[in-house]
Design a protein around this motif. Structure first.
Motif: not given
Length: 523
Positions: A44-54, A56-60, A165-168, A229-232
């Motif tokens: 299903s779409e659309p892809k969900v978006n996280p709240s504001s964060s400084s 890195a975000t990746v799809p889950l 390790l590179e995350l974005g 998933l958002t780190l930060g």
């Protein structure tokens, strides 16, 4: 211009979802589409978006669902899932209760992370290898070896080393991780396991300087939907309900919370807060929530009382409160809300209450055993773990009533809820205009239902909503009835307009001017 119109519709529906759901007050029932309980073949779409964060975000994506880049070819049966879940829960409870040192938080969803590693694996010295404790597996060719056994019986053996390790755009030097050589019990194309626990070896601890020991996620509510998933850390916790985080120096991998009570159908159960004193582990790797037996017995008793319209079904493994939804497209279920220390109340989504036609809760061995908040109950919530705050550790959640974790263009409520006197007058007048049709038995909270057997078309009285300022909303026939019942219900709390009544209307929310607008014929 078509693109702009779609964009405006998306924004409008997001705002609509937040406003309508926040006005709901204490609902007593939710409507669950039975199609959400069945396997899904389309992402299903659309892809969900996280709240504001400084960070890195990746799809889950669900590891067995159509959204996964490499979905499993052989999905485990429902019974096998529950068998593994019971093993996992027992493992977590033993680790937490005995204060043994555990591994990272094992995600049940597949995490496809855009990372880059060098071509060589740097060898770790003896002290770094020693910190693995019981998971260290001696040395081979001067390289540190490890063996990890997970609660569901799976295990992995390999070399423990380090690399960049590179995350974005973020880089973490000398990141330590395991390079698996032999695996047992996984049976799919999962790339690996991401440790999100509090141990020194986890991704969260090793990236603390970059992301501040904080992360959040939104688990997909079904295999056919997406999360993130958002780190930060978040830039703010507005809209989050927060509660204290329980930690143990002897078992740092786990994040705990303290339940204080449970509501069913808007009514708090008669269970003393002391029943939950053993605490509960927030665990995305466990499917079903485990409660103290005293609390679980009260929960299932109250839930059954609100489900008398549906036949009981046999137990399924550890789930003993099951129902027969055969022939039903939608079912009404009592609301369930979890009450946490500090006053946080989490109203569970319908898909966070039922799992495979059963109540998605079970009991622990005794009231002294550690409970677990499983991933079914976390669905449609953005769950934030911030273990880096200096003042207090918090677990926070933001419900899907905000535009943060939104799956499809839907408002949070299906039917419209009216004050009891208004509903009584509406129901009485509507029945007078429907005398030609036989009455049918109530369906959950809907008590004005009819038997349309053998009829291709039926005539229903018009219904108009009259608003302050003179605005009149003439409902479409599909906005008056759902299935074969009047799509309204009474409430003792604040009333609100559900999405059935909004069908065929373009709904305008102008927050700047403080007005709503309705226009028919454009949808």
């Amino acid at each position: 211009m078509a693109f702009v119109s779609q964009l405006l519709l998306l924004l409008s529906c997001i705002i609509c979802h937040a406003l309508i759901a926040s006005a709901a007050g204490e609902q007593s029932y939710k409507i669950l589409s039975t199609s959400s309980l069945k396997p899904q073949a389309v992402c299903s779409e659309p892809k969900v978006n996280p709240s504001s964060s400084s960070g890195a975000t990746v799809p889950l994506n669900h590891r067995h669902g159509p959204c996964s880049p490499a979905p499993s070819k052989k999905e485990p049966t429902f019974e096998e899932l529950l068998r593994r879940d019971q093993l996992r829960a027992g493992y977590v409870q033993r680790k937490f209760s005995t204060n043994h040192r555990g591994g990272g938080l094992q995600q049940s969803e597949e995490l496809k992370v855009p990372t880059e590693l060098g071509s060589s694996l740097d060898t770790l010295d003896a002290p770094a290898c020693t910190q693995l404790g019981a998971e260290a597996n001696a040395c081979s060719n001067s390289q540190c070896q490890y063996m990890v056994r997970y609660g569901d019986g799976s295990n992995t053996t390999g070399t423990y080393g380090s690399d960049t390790l590179e995350l974005g755009s973020d880089t973490v030097k000398e990141f330590q991780f395991g390079c698996s050589r032999v695996e047992e019990g996984f049976g799919d194309k999962t790339d690996g396991l991401m440790g999100l626990g509090g141990d020194a070896q986890s991704l969260i601890s090793q990236t603390a300087a970059t992301y501040g020991r904080a992360f959040s996620y939104c688990l997909p509510p079904s295999p056919g939907s997406k999360g993130f998933l958002t780190l930060g850390a978040q830039t703010g916790t507005t809209g989050f309900a927060t509660t204290g985080m329980l930690r143990s120096e002897q078992a740092p991998t786990f994040y705990g919370v303290l339940l204080q009570g449970i509501k069913v159908g808007g009514e708090q159960l008669s269970v003393a807060p002391s029943v939950f004193s053993a605490g509960s582990v927030m665990d995305s790797g466990t499917i079903i929530t485990r409660l103290p037996p005293t609390a679980y017995t009260a929960l299932k008793t109250a839930f059954k009382d609100g489900m008398k319209q549906y036949p009981a079904a046999p137990s399924r493994s550890i789930l003993d409160t099951c129902f027969d939804f055969s022939g039903q497209d939608n079912v009404t279920i009592p609301t369930v809300a979890l009450m946490f220390d500090g006053g946080a109340v989490v109203d569970l989504d319908a898909n966070g209450i039922i799992f495979g036609s059963c109540l998605a809760f079970t009991g622990t061995d005794d009231d002294e055993s550690t409970g677990i908040i499983g991933n079914v109950q976390q669905r449609t919530l953005e769950v934030l773990y911030d273990a880096g705050q200096s003042s207090r550790d918090v677990f926070a959640n933001r419900s899907r009533t905000s535009p943060i974790c939104l799956f499809g263009f839907v408002s949070g409520t299906v039917i419209t809820w009216l004050p009891r006197r208004a509903y009584s007058a509406l129901s009485s007048a509507f029945r007078s205009g429907m005398r030609r049709y036989p009455r049918a038995a109530p369906v959950g909270i809907l008590d004005t239902c009819y038997d349309f057997t053998g009829l291709s078309n039926v005539s229903v009285p018009t219904v108009e909503l009259v608003f302050d300022g003179g605005a009149v909303m003439d409902l479409d026939s599909d906005g008056i009835m759902i299935e074969h019942c009047l799509a309204f219900a009474p409430t003792s709390d604040e009333s609100f307009i559900g999405n059935v009544q909004q069908r065929t209307f373009e709904v305008l929310h102008d927050v700047g001017q403080g007005i709503f607008g309705f226009r028919s014929g454009t949808c």
